[in-house]
Design a protein around this motif. Structure first.
Motif, PDB file in Angstrom:
ATOM      1  N   GLU A 148      99.222  40.711  85.869  1.00  0.00           N
ATOM      2  CA  GLU A 148     100.890  40.081  86.009  1.00  0.00           C
ATOM      3  C   GLU A 148     100.137  38.766  86.542  1.00  0.00           C
ATOM      4  OE1 GLU A 148     100.968  44.710  87.889  1.00  0.00           O
ATOM      5  OE2 GLU A 148      98.858  42.357  87.952  1.00  0.00           O
ATOM      6  N   CYS A 155     103.417  40.363  82.054  1.00  0.00           N
ATOM      7  CA  CYS A 155     102.723  41.320  81.806  1.00  0.00           C
ATOM      8  C   CYS A 155     101.901  41.121  80.913  1.00  0.00           C
ATOM      9  CB  CYS A 155     102.755  42.486  82.407  1.00  0.00           C
ATOM     10  SG  CYS A 155     101.617  44.052  82.439  1.00  0.00           S
ATOM     11  N   TRP A 168     108.059  47.545  84.661  1.00  0.00           N
ATOM     12  CA  TRP A 168     107.547  47.001  86.188  1.00  0.00           C
ATOM     13  C   TRP A 168     108.103  47.976  87.235  1.00  0.00           C
ATOM     14  CZ3 TRP A 168     104.807  42.282  86.101  1.00  0.00           C
ATOM     15  CH2 TRP A 168     104.953  41.691  85.358  1.00  0.00           C
ATOM     16  N   TYR A 186     105.295  43.191  92.539  1.00  0.00           N
ATOM     17  CA  TYR A 186     105.404  43.946  91.984  1.00  0.00           C
ATOM     18  C   TYR A 186     103.900  43.710  90.729  1.00  0.00           C
ATOM     19  CZ  TYR A 186     110.528  41.963  92.706  1.00  0.00           C
ATOM     20  OH  TYR A 186     111.223  42.244  93.321  1.00  0.00           O
ATOM     21  N   CYS A 206     103.455  45.480  86.706  1.00  0.00           N
ATOM     22  CA  CYS A 206     103.554  46.399  85.804  1.00  0.00           C
ATOM     23  C   CYS A 206     102.103  47.301  85.440  1.00  0.00           C
ATOM     24  CB  CYS A 206     102.614  44.597  85.091  1.00  0.00           C
ATOM     25  SG  CYS A 206     102.639  45.260  83.665  1.00  0.00           S
TER      26      CYS A 206
END
Length: 124
Positions: free
Chosen positions: A6, A22, A36, A94, A96
């Motif tokens: 990411e 990603c 995600w 966050y 992926c």
């Protein structure tokens, strides 16, 4: 072995935008369903969005509908998350994720491959 990396996280003011990327390697990207997730401190990992490899259909978590958009570029083996109208409560790491299933799963256990995460911080 599939690897996901990411990028694109950072610090942004409320109301601003960010685009996460990603990049995938080690497999056939156009046969992955991509997703995600995000995780804030002290909270469980939360579904954000997913996009199917079968027909490009998408699904979003309720908290991001209308603000976030997931997309993919099979030629670049990359998935994206465009995040608009960001709020402080969007702050999280966050992640992926990918699997070889065609359905739009929204739970962590249905994804086989994960990236290392990218931090998004939204200031008020």
């Amino acid at each position: 072995q599939v690897q996901l990396i990411e990028s694109g996280g950072g610090l942004v003011q409320a109301g601003g935008s960010l685009r996460l990327s990603c990049a995938a390697s080690g497999g056939t990207f156009n046969r992955y369903t991509m997703a995600w997730f995000r995780q804030a401190p002290g909270r469980e990992r939360e579904f954000v969005a997913t996009i199917s490899w079968v027909d490009g259909s998408t699904s979003y978590g309720d908290s991001v509908k209308g603000r976030f958009t997931i997309s993919r570029d099979n030629a670049k083996s990359t998935a994206y998350l465009q995040m608009n109208s960001l709020k402080p409560e969007d702050s999280a790491v966050y992640y992926c994720a990918a699997n070889f299933r065609g359905a739009l799963y929204t739970t962590v256990r249905n994804y086989d491959y994960w990236g290392q995460g990218t931090q998004v911080t939204v200031s008020s």
